[in-house]
Each structure stands twice: as C-alpha cells, then as structure tokens.
Design an enzyme around this catalytic site. Structure first.
Site, PDB file in Angstrom:
ATOM      1  N   CYS A 108      -4.191 -58.382  73.895  1.00 17.23           N
ATOM      2  CA  CYS A 108      -3.677 -57.380  72.951  1.00 17.23           C
ATOM      3  C   CYS A 108      -3.471 -56.016  73.607  1.00 17.23           C
ATOM      4  O   CYS A 108      -2.859 -55.130  73.006  1.00 17.23           O
ATOM      5  CB  CYS A 108      -4.624 -57.247  71.762  1.00 17.23           C
ATOM      6  SG  CYS A 108      -5.032 -58.840  71.039  1.00 17.23           S
ATOM      7  N   HIS A 234      -3.773 -50.849  68.486  1.00 16.18           N
ATOM      8  CA  HIS A 234      -3.641 -52.293  68.307  1.00 16.18           C
ATOM      9  C   HIS A 234      -4.044 -52.636  66.870  1.00 16.18           C
ATOM     10  O   HIS A 234      -5.013 -52.107  66.342  1.00 16.18           O
ATOM     11  CB  HIS A 234      -4.538 -53.039  69.301  1.00 16.18           C
ATOM     12  CG  HIS A 234      -4.600 -54.508  69.037  1.00 16.18           C
ATOM     13  ND1 HIS A 234      -3.474 -55.266  68.825  1.00 16.18           N
ATOM     14  CD2 HIS A 234      -5.651 -55.367  68.925  1.00 16.18           C
ATOM     15  CE1 HIS A 234      -3.829 -56.516  68.604  1.00 16.18           C
ATOM     16  NE2 HIS A 234      -5.151 -56.606  68.656  1.00 16.18           N
ATOM     17  N   ASN A 264      -2.612 -59.727  62.961  1.00 15.10           N
ATOM     18  CA  ASN A 264      -2.793 -59.388  64.376  1.00 15.10           C
ATOM     19  C   ASN A 264      -1.781 -60.174  65.208  1.00 15.10           C
ATOM     20  O   ASN A 264      -1.884 -61.394  65.319  1.00 15.10           O
ATOM     21  CB  ASN A 264      -4.233 -59.729  64.786  1.00 15.10           C
ATOM     22  CG  ASN A 264      -4.513 -59.445  66.250  1.00 15.10           C
ATOM     23  OD1 ASN A 264      -3.615 -59.183  67.032  1.00 15.10           O
ATOM     24  ND2 ASN A 264      -5.789 -59.502  66.613  1.00 15.10           N
TER      25      ASN A 264
HETATM   26  N1  ACO Z   1     -13.176 -65.656  53.938  1.00 11.06           N
HETATM   27  C1  ACO Z   1     -14.384 -65.533  53.350  1.00 11.06           C
HETATM   28  N2  ACO Z   1     -15.526 -65.416  54.046  1.00 11.06           N
HETATM   29  C2  ACO Z   1     -15.441 -65.422  55.389  1.00 11.06           C
HETATM   30  C3  ACO Z   1     -14.208 -65.542  56.058  1.00 11.06           C
HETATM   31  C4  ACO Z   1     -13.050 -65.665  55.281  1.00 11.06           C
HETATM   32  N3  ACO Z   1     -11.816 -65.790  55.830  1.00 11.06           N
HETATM   33  N4  ACO Z   1     -14.433 -65.495  57.397  1.00 11.06           N
HETATM   34  C5  ACO Z   1     -15.756 -65.370  57.551  1.00 11.06           C
HETATM   35  N5  ACO Z   1     -16.365 -65.320  56.336  1.00 11.06           N
HETATM   36  C6  ACO Z   1     -17.789 -65.189  56.038  1.00 11.06           C
HETATM   37  C7  ACO Z   1     -18.683 -65.644  57.181  1.00 11.06           C
HETATM   38  O1  ACO Z   1     -18.883 -67.021  57.131  1.00 11.06           O
HETATM   39  C8  ACO Z   1     -19.948 -64.853  56.887  1.00 11.06           C
HETATM   40  O2  ACO Z   1     -20.658 -65.514  55.890  1.00 11.06           O
HETATM   41  P1  ACO Z   1     -22.292 -65.514  55.885  1.00 11.06           P
HETATM   42  O3  ACO Z   1     -22.672 -64.081  55.749  1.00 11.06           O
HETATM   43  O4  ACO Z   1     -22.603 -66.355  54.708  1.00 11.06           O
HETATM   44  O5  ACO Z   1     -22.684 -66.109  57.203  1.00 11.06           O
HETATM   45  C9  ACO Z   1     -19.421 -63.550  56.300  1.00 11.06           C
HETATM   46  O6  ACO Z   1     -18.080 -63.808  55.848  1.00 11.06           O
HETATM   47  C10 ACO Z   1     -19.404 -62.410  57.307  1.00 11.06           C
HETATM   48  O7  ACO Z   1     -18.807 -62.884  58.509  1.00 11.06           O
HETATM   49  P2  ACO Z   1     -18.527 -61.928  59.742  1.00 11.06           P
HETATM   50  O8  ACO Z   1     -17.919 -62.708  60.860  1.00 11.06           O
HETATM   51  O9  ACO Z   1     -19.751 -61.111  60.028  1.00 11.06           O
HETATM   52  O10 ACO Z   1     -17.426 -60.987  59.080  1.00 11.06           O
HETATM   53  P3  ACO Z   1     -16.859 -59.630  59.591  1.00 11.06           P
HETATM   54  O11 ACO Z   1     -17.026 -58.603  58.580  1.00 11.06           O
HETATM   55  O12 ACO Z   1     -17.313 -59.341  61.008  1.00 11.06           O
HETATM   56  O13 ACO Z   1     -15.291 -59.936  59.654  1.00 11.06           O
HETATM   57  C11 ACO Z   1     -13.628 -60.427  61.305  1.00 11.06           C
HETATM   58  C12 ACO Z   1     -14.805 -60.966  60.483  1.00 11.06           C
HETATM   59  C13 ACO Z   1     -12.543 -60.024  60.349  1.00 11.06           C
HETATM   60  C14 ACO Z   1     -13.138 -61.536  62.224  1.00 11.06           C
HETATM   61  C15 ACO Z   1     -14.086 -59.209  62.130  1.00 11.06           C
HETATM   62  O14 ACO Z   1     -15.285 -59.499  62.789  1.00 11.06           O
HETATM   63  C16 ACO Z   1     -13.065 -58.762  63.150  1.00 11.06           C
HETATM   64  O15 ACO Z   1     -12.020 -58.251  62.792  1.00 11.06           O
HETATM   65  N6  ACO Z   1     -13.395 -58.878  64.437  1.00 11.06           N
HETATM   66  C17 ACO Z   1     -12.535 -58.394  65.506  1.00 11.06           C
HETATM   67  C18 ACO Z   1     -11.338 -59.281  65.711  1.00 11.06           C
HETATM   68  C19 ACO Z   1     -10.507 -58.719  66.817  1.00 11.06           C
HETATM   69  O16 ACO Z   1     -10.310 -57.534  66.874  1.00 11.06           O
HETATM   70  N7  ACO Z   1     -10.040 -59.541  67.766  1.00 11.06           N
HETATM   71  C20 ACO Z   1      -9.542 -58.936  68.992  1.00 11.06           C
HETATM   72  C21 ACO Z   1      -8.208 -59.106  69.325  1.00 11.06           C
HETATM   73  S1  ACO Z   1      -7.568 -60.708  69.126  1.00 11.06           S
HETATM   74  C22 ACO Z   1      -6.899 -61.209  70.632  1.00 11.06           C
HETATM   75  O17 ACO Z   1      -7.169 -60.661  71.657  1.00 11.06           O
HETATM   76  C23 ACO Z   1      -6.022 -62.420  70.618  1.00 11.06           C
END
Ligand code: ACO
Length: 314
Positions: A108, A234, A264
C-alpha cells in the site's frame, strides 16, 4: 530539472459490492463495518493491467499527450496479472510507450515509493513517465473470511510526470521510505493463496509508522501541517486516518478520502484519492500535498510534493 504532474486519471470496476451485499453471506453488519472501518462499499472486478491502462489513458488525455510521448511506465502493485512477466510490460505495449517499464511491489506504500523513484529518475534524465498504482486485491481475498473480506476493493490511479513542462523544481520536496521485514508475518499471501492479516497489530503499527514517517518528512522540508493544502493518506481504515490527523493536529477537511466508496485498494488508494481531489478542484498550482502510506512488508512511505503543472523553484 523541474518536474510537474500534467495529467491524472482513475479507473474503478463497474461492479459495486455494498455492506448490505456482504451481510447476506457473512456474519457481519453494515453498522460494524462502518463503525470499525468507515467503508460502505467497494468496487470489484477486472484485471490489474486493464484498470491501469484505463487510468493511464485518462491521464494522457488530460495532459494532451499520447503513449509515444512517454519514456517510462512504473506500475506499483502487489497483484500483477501474472508472476512473469511484469504487468507494466503489457500496459507499456497497450499505450504505445517508448523506453522502459517495471513493476514495483511495496504494497500500500507502493505508489509513493514509485513517485519518489520516478521523480529522481526524471531529474537525472528528463522526459515523461507514467506512474500508476493499481491493485485487484479481490483476487487474493478469502471471501468467506469476514475479518478481511469486508476491507478490500479493486482500482487504479495514474499520474503523468513531465520534466519538459516548464516546472522549475523537483516534484518531491522530501520523502521517507521504510520497511520492517521482521513484521512481514503480520500481513501476507502465499503464492496462489489469500491475504492473512493480524488486523489489530497491523492497525497499531500503521498508526505509529505513519506518524513517525510524516513527522520526519515535515522536518526534512522545514514545514508544519499548517503549510499543507491537502493530506492524502492510504485508505485502509478511517480510524487510522483519524488517529494520525489527531496526533498531527491536521484538520479532516483538508484530508482526501475515498475509502467509504472504494474500500482498501492498496497501491491504488493514494492516487485514487489524489486524482479525485484534483478533479474536484481541491488543488491549486504551488500547493503542498502530503502523501503517506503503509502496508505489507511492513512498508511505509511519506512524501511532500508540490502540486502544479509549472512548479515554482524550491
Ligand atoms: N463483522 C463483525 N465482527 C467482526 C468482523 C466483521 N466483519 N471482523 C471481525 N469481527 C469481530 C472479531 O471476531 C472480534 O470479535 P471478538 O471480540 O468476539 O473476538 C471483534 O470483531 C474485534 O475484532 P478486531 O480484529 O479486534 O477488530 P478491529 O477493531 O481491530 O477491526 C480491522 C478489524 C478493521 C481489520 C482493523 O484491525 C484494521 O483496520 N486493521 C488494519 C488493516 C490495515 O490497515 N491493513 C494494512 C494495509 S492492507 C495491505 O497492505 C494489502
């Protein structure tokens, strides 16, 4: 040698996948996706080459140029159409460009890596180059995994850099490129596999890397956030963008956002947001624009550029 962006263009697939569409087949909800990411819909489909060619064609039309005027094509992507050869070769051929072409994989952060590289090359050798960020992450997404399937979309954004347009200074006023390979296991896809990500840890590192990198670049340029006309981050998660803005004291009104409609799109996300801002008349000659991305690697890259078809001297 003066380098200016004289053309820009974007391409998105026609197919729209909304959060409501995802609710039907995944254990998720529109509210969770919007609250946790800021994404409402994403575009899906096409190939990396086809999207890149469309975006590049639009950039050439805007600049009043043809492929024959271009001596270099650099494609930033993590999703080339084939392992061999580079997808930039078919883009170069389809547009009828001269000179060389290569792919660059910095995830990214790839578009910023490419822009900084090409600005340096043109300063030495002159000419014109297309820099295009394109990804088709839908092809490497596990569509049954709710933690990643909601995030990614496909798209492309391209700019034409011109060393013959009368600009008096470099396009890039300062840049910071970095990578931490020890964190590669946090976000990866095996050859032929799908994206695996430890989202929470990637989130934490992304915020820290962007703040550190941006602070370095602003210091290098001797400027503060007040001097910036626009911040083009990004587009991975609106909460990452908000956290960075809050820490830098940068207003969200001067931040370019497309995430809500695109998801994304990896290497495409920064040029998509930059080009849309330019199309919307949000950029004027001489404006300072901050670009900053992070991604698999883990890579990061920030740059301050001077927008304008005839950039004044530094
Ligand atoms: N719908 C509902 N619940 C979900 C979903 C979903 N789609 N996805 C995860 N959950 C649940 C999990 O199972 C977890 O449940 P639990 O508490 O019962 O265990 C809860 O939601 C919290 O999960 P987290 O992973 O802690 O959620 P978070 O708030 O961190 O959000 C996310 C997840 C959106 C992926 C976030 O961590 C994020 O944006 N991370 C960075 C992603 C990124 O920037 N990637 C880099 C670039 S990509 C590239 O290089 C190709």
């Amino acid at each position: 040698m003066g380098i200016a962006i004289t053309g820009w263009g974007t391409a998105l697939p026609d197919k729209v996948v909304t959060n409501a569409d995802l609710e039907v087949r995944l254990d998720t909800s529109d509210q969770w996706i919007v609250d946790r990411t800021g994404i409402r819909e994403r575009r899906v489909g096409g190939t990396t080459s086809a999207l890149a060619i469309e975006a590049c064609e639009r950039a050439l039309v805007r600049a009043g140029r043809s492929g024959d005027d271009v001596g270099l094509v650099v494609l930033a992507t993590t999703t080339p159409d084939q392992t061999i050869p580079a997808s930039s070769a078919s883009i170069h051929h389809a547009l009828g460009c001269r000179g060389g072409a290569f792919d660059l994989n910095a995830a990214c952060a790839g578009f910023v890596y490419a822009l900084v590289t090409v600005d340096a090359l043109l300063q030495k050798g002159g000419g014109r180059a297309l820099v295009v960020g394109t990804d088709t992450l839908s092809r490497v997404t596990d569509h049954d995994d709710r933690s990643t399937a909601i995030l990614f979309g496909d798209g492309s954004g391209a700019v034409l850099l011109d060393a013959e347009a009368g600009g008096a200074g470099p396009l890039v006023l300062g840049a910071d490129l970095g990578v931490d390979g020890s964190a590669a296991g946090l976000l990866f896809a095996e050859v032929g596999g799908t994206i695996q990500m430890e989202g929470r840890e990637v989130f934490r590192r992304a915020v820290r890397a962007e703040i550190d990198s941006i602070t370095k670049v602003l210091d290098t340029c001797g400027i503060t956030p007040d001097d910036l006309a626009l911040f083009v981050p990004h587009q991975a998660n609106v909460r990452i963008i908000d956290a960075v803005n809050e820490r830098l004291g940068f207003p969200s009104e001067r931040t370019a956002l497309v995430l809500e409609r695109t998801g994304n799109t990896s290497a495409a996300s920064i040029p998509l947001a930059l080009c849309e801002a330019a199309d919307a008349g949000r950029l004027r000659d001489g404006d300072l624009v901050l670009l900053s991305g992070f991604g698999a690697g883990m890579t990061w890259a920030s740059a301050v550029i001077r927008w304008g078809t005839a950039a004044p001297a530094r």
